[in-house]
Design an enzyme around this catalytic site. Sequence first.
Site, PDB file in Angstrom:
ATOM      1  N   LYS A   1       1.645   2.288   6.425  1.00  0.00           N
ATOM      2  CA  LYS A   1       2.522   3.219   6.581  1.00  0.00           C
ATOM      3  C   LYS A   1       1.698   4.480   7.190  1.00  0.00           C
ATOM      4  O   LYS A   1       2.581   5.091   8.007  1.00  0.00           O
ATOM      5  CB  LYS A   1       2.569   3.519   4.971  1.00  0.00           C
ATOM      6  CG  LYS A   1       3.523   4.744   4.675  1.00  0.00           C
ATOM      7  CD  LYS A   1       4.165   4.768   3.385  1.00  0.00           C
ATOM      8  CE  LYS A   1       3.259   4.522   2.243  1.00  0.00           C
ATOM      9  NZ  LYS A   1       2.139   5.275   2.074  1.00  0.00           N
TER      10      LYS A   1
ATOM     11  N   THR B   1      -0.598   4.318   9.728  1.00  0.00           N
ATOM     12  CA  THR B   1      -0.610   3.908  10.862  1.00  0.00           C
ATOM     13  C   THR B   1       1.046   4.043  11.652  1.00  0.00           C
ATOM     14  O   THR B   1       0.909   4.577  12.747  1.00  0.00           O
ATOM     15  CB  THR B   1      -0.706   2.239  10.918  1.00  0.00           C
ATOM     16  OG1 THR B   1      -2.004   1.962  10.352  1.00  0.00           O
ATOM     17  CG2 THR B   1      -0.943   1.806  12.443  1.00  0.00           C
TER      18      THR B   1
ATOM     19  N   ARG C   1      -2.337  12.893   3.958  1.00  0.00           N
ATOM     20  CA  ARG C   1      -3.238  13.122   3.093  1.00  0.00           C
ATOM     21  C   ARG C   1      -4.666  12.938   3.278  1.00  0.00           C
ATOM     22  O   ARG C   1      -4.865  12.202   4.292  1.00  0.00           O
ATOM     23  CB  ARG C   1      -2.822  12.254   1.569  1.00  0.00           C
ATOM     24  CG  ARG C   1      -1.586  12.906   1.133  1.00  0.00           C
ATOM     25  CD  ARG C   1      -1.196  11.573  -0.115  1.00  0.00           C
ATOM     26  NE  ARG C   1      -0.952  10.445   0.275  1.00  0.00           N
ATOM     27  CZ  ARG C   1      -0.968   9.471  -0.469  1.00  0.00           C
ATOM     28  NH1 ARG C   1      -1.029   9.511  -1.425  1.00  0.00           N
ATOM     29  NH2 ARG C   1      -1.032   8.256   0.307  1.00  0.00           N
TER      30      ARG C   1
ATOM     31  N   LYS D   1      -9.277  -0.531  -0.921  1.00  0.00           N
ATOM     32  CA  LYS D   1      -7.968   0.122  -0.232  1.00  0.00           C
ATOM     33  C   LYS D   1      -8.408   0.388   1.347  1.00  0.00           C
ATOM     34  O   LYS D   1      -7.634   0.393   2.273  1.00  0.00           O
ATOM     35  CB  LYS D   1      -7.203   1.060  -0.820  1.00  0.00           C
ATOM     36  CG  LYS D   1      -5.875   1.681  -0.208  1.00  0.00           C
ATOM     37  CD  LYS D   1      -5.281   2.525  -1.061  1.00  0.00           C
ATOM     38  CE  LYS D   1      -3.864   3.174  -0.242  1.00  0.00           C
ATOM     39  NZ  LYS D   1      -4.279   4.126   0.837  1.00  0.00           N
TER      40      LYS D   1
ATOM     41  N   ALA E   1      -0.540   8.234  -5.551  1.00  0.00           N
ATOM     42  CA  ALA E   1       1.092   8.278  -5.719  1.00  0.00           C
ATOM     43  C   ALA E   1       1.336   7.150  -6.719  1.00  0.00           C
ATOM     44  O   ALA E   1       2.281   7.402  -7.526  1.00  0.00           O
ATOM     45  CB  ALA E   1       1.489   7.743  -4.636  1.00  0.00           C
TER      46      ALA E   1
ATOM     47  N   PHE F   1       2.323   4.860  -1.204  1.00  0.00           N
ATOM     48  CA  PHE F   1       2.783   3.709  -1.775  1.00  0.00           C
ATOM     49  C   PHE F   1       4.107   3.221  -1.395  1.00  0.00           C
ATOM     50  O   PHE F   1       4.729   3.792  -0.502  1.00  0.00           O
ATOM     51  CB  PHE F   1       2.361   3.324  -3.045  1.00  0.00           C
ATOM     52  CG  PHE F   1       0.852   3.287  -3.544  1.00  0.00           C
ATOM     53  CD1 PHE F   1       0.254   2.377  -3.047  1.00  0.00           C
ATOM     54  CD2 PHE F   1       0.392   4.169  -4.572  1.00  0.00           C
ATOM     55  CE1 PHE F   1      -1.295   2.417  -3.204  1.00  0.00           C
ATOM     56  CE2 PHE F   1      -0.906   3.926  -4.878  1.00  0.00           C
ATOM     57  CZ  PHE F   1      -1.619   3.298  -4.417  1.00  0.00           C
TER      58      PHE F   1
ATOM     59  N   PHE G   1       2.750  -7.367  13.626  1.00  0.00           N
ATOM     60  CA  PHE G   1       1.333  -8.120  13.695  1.00  0.00           C
ATOM     61  C   PHE G   1       1.570  -9.213  14.418  1.00  0.00           C
ATOM     62  O   PHE G   1       2.844  -9.950  14.700  1.00  0.00           O
ATOM     63  CB  PHE G   1       1.222  -8.538  12.297  1.00  0.00           C
ATOM     64  CG  PHE G   1       0.418  -7.592  11.282  1.00  0.00           C
ATOM     65  CD1 PHE G   1      -0.924  -7.667  10.906  1.00  0.00           C
ATOM     66  CD2 PHE G   1       1.280  -6.457  10.770  1.00  0.00           C
ATOM     67  CE1 PHE G   1      -1.501  -6.548  10.076  1.00  0.00           C
ATOM     68  CE2 PHE G   1       0.573  -5.596  10.075  1.00  0.00           C
ATOM     69  CZ  PHE G   1      -0.750  -5.454   9.728  1.00  0.00           C
TER      70      PHE G   1
ATOM     71  N   TRP H   1       0.485  -0.297  16.577  1.00  0.00           N
ATOM     72  CA  TRP H   1      -1.179  -0.598  16.302  1.00  0.00           C
ATOM     73  C   TRP H   1      -1.581  -0.854  17.470  1.00  0.00           C
ATOM     74  O   TRP H   1      -3.038  -0.618  17.899  1.00  0.00           O
ATOM     75  CB  TRP H   1      -0.954  -1.630  15.117  1.00  0.00           C
ATOM     76  CG  TRP H   1      -2.619  -2.118  14.731  1.00  0.00           C
ATOM     77  CD1 TRP H   1      -3.275  -1.490  13.852  1.00  0.00           C
ATOM     78  CD2 TRP H   1      -3.171  -3.194  15.214  1.00  0.00           C
ATOM     79  NE1 TRP H   1      -4.404  -2.156  13.701  1.00  0.00           N
ATOM     80  CE2 TRP H   1      -4.372  -3.090  14.572  1.00  0.00           C
ATOM     81  CE3 TRP H   1      -3.140  -3.967  16.412  1.00  0.00           C
ATOM     82  CZ2 TRP H   1      -5.500  -3.981  14.858  1.00  0.00           C
ATOM     83  CZ3 TRP H   1      -4.058  -5.021  16.631  1.00  0.00           C
ATOM     84  CH2 TRP H   1      -5.262  -4.892  15.901  1.00  0.00           C
TER      85      TRP H   1
END
Length: 558
Positions: free
Chosen positions: A73, A75, A96, A107, A275, A303, A383, A411
């Site tokens: 998210k 990214t 954030r 994480k 979150a 999230f 990906f 990415w």
Amino acid sequence: MVHKTDIEIARAADKKPIQEVGARLGIGADDLLPYGHDKAKVTAGFIAGLADRPQGKLVLVTAINPTPAGEGKTTTTVGLGDGLSRIGKKTAICIREASLGPCFGMKGGAAGGGHAQVVPMEEMNLHFTGDFHAITSAHNLLAALIDNHIHWGNALGIDQRRVAWRRVMDMNDRALRDIVCSLGGVANGFPRETGFDITVASEVMAILCLASDLSDLERRLGDIIVGYTRERAPVTARDLKAEGAMTVLLKDALQPNLVQTLEHTPAFVHGGPFANIAHGCNSVIATTTALRLADYVVTEAGFGADLGAEKFMNIKCRKAGLSPAAVVVVATIKALKMNGGVAKDALGAEDVAAVEKGCANLGRHIENVKSFGVPAVVAINHFAGDTEAEIAAVKAYAAGQGSEAILCTHWAEGGAGAEALAERVVALAEADHHGFAPLYPDEMGLFQKIETIAKRIYRADAVLADKKIRDQLHAWEDAGYGDLPICMAKTQYSFSTDPNLRGAPTGHSVPVREVRLAAGAGFVVVICGEIMTMPGLPRVPSAEAIGLNDLGQVEGLF
């Protein structure tokens, strides 16, 4: 082909001096307080001078329910911001700050990944500009003042059994969840049960992220309810004369931090409530500042959309008068397969049927976002192992939901890989919608608000709350807190309160374990299921792989 790690890419970045980054938004060098060469705080005086400026378009990036496979998210937030910059839009990003808990736990960091990152990555994921330390100190100052007041005669009549203010630290440490303090005799005070939460669950964190300026911050800090007397009358931080000193500790932390992406798009990185246990959005002051300086502001909420986006709409937008122009729902093929029932170790094989089954989770998030009157587009965070057939299945499903899924390669390619998404976001944002509205009105009863979220967002059949919890909610309504929004604290892994129930479950119920009044932040926290406000470290914490190399550089952060 050998792929560089995130930290290797970040270390090789061609960073601009922070004054040049600020200049892209019209922030003068005198209006920046530099922390080294590549990060700075934006001064309160400069921000106050922006009050009459019109606001740009606000774009929210959210996601499907997270899985161990990852969604990307942040990214995507960074990639979209760079993509908007590339197509000629004056853009800023608002995200954030990272908590040390997940950084050294499981994480990882919060700076994006690959070629869609915010830099300096190491500092952002570690101490940064010290905001979290300031919040921790202000929170624990209040805790110390409570016990000190009781020790010196307890003039306010605080009932030690009803002290609601716990301590915090920015680390995962299950041993501190429930403790007994003040042991050791008369000199150390009166023993009582208490505990620690993680700093990102602190009401002080939420207050900092919702305050509009220093005076509003001080007022909100004073409103914090720290406990109750034997007659059940609330005792506030203002009663303890704590809000002035707490504000002093937070005066610099309230000023937003400015950094940059790998492609030099300005990025405001400020605040960091979790979150799943808090409201999951960056600070209002950073978002509104960015909106007055840029044509497009891309922000994220933590999230999945059932938590982050719901709280963004119902708490942050409601309280700050914000109205998102478009929402991006991030998904990955692997995460959709996991939602379709595929085990983590089997995600590498093509499985179109599992993707299609997992799309039920995506579909519910799209439907929920649209229920707020905001248009949604799906970003497929690409990906290398994704197959054409799997990608086609997601695109076909999104089209069937009246939305569109766009393949994004940010990415690997940075902003260039998100230009198609940027074009679609602009088209949605510039269409005349005017349909945004929160899910429930202020005047709805507190329990009815909880039921509304549970039934309309989670698709639950019922909310299970015993009489004690319902009576507490009624008491708060009688005390004048009935107009507050709800901040649900539940697992991020499922629409239900069972983290193992993936996809789009129905027929479940939401058990409410505890409710907490965050009078300073301005919401009621509803703790559901087994959610913890102080996480623990996993069996193999990320900390085991973090260290310095022979050149004194940090290794192992991700």
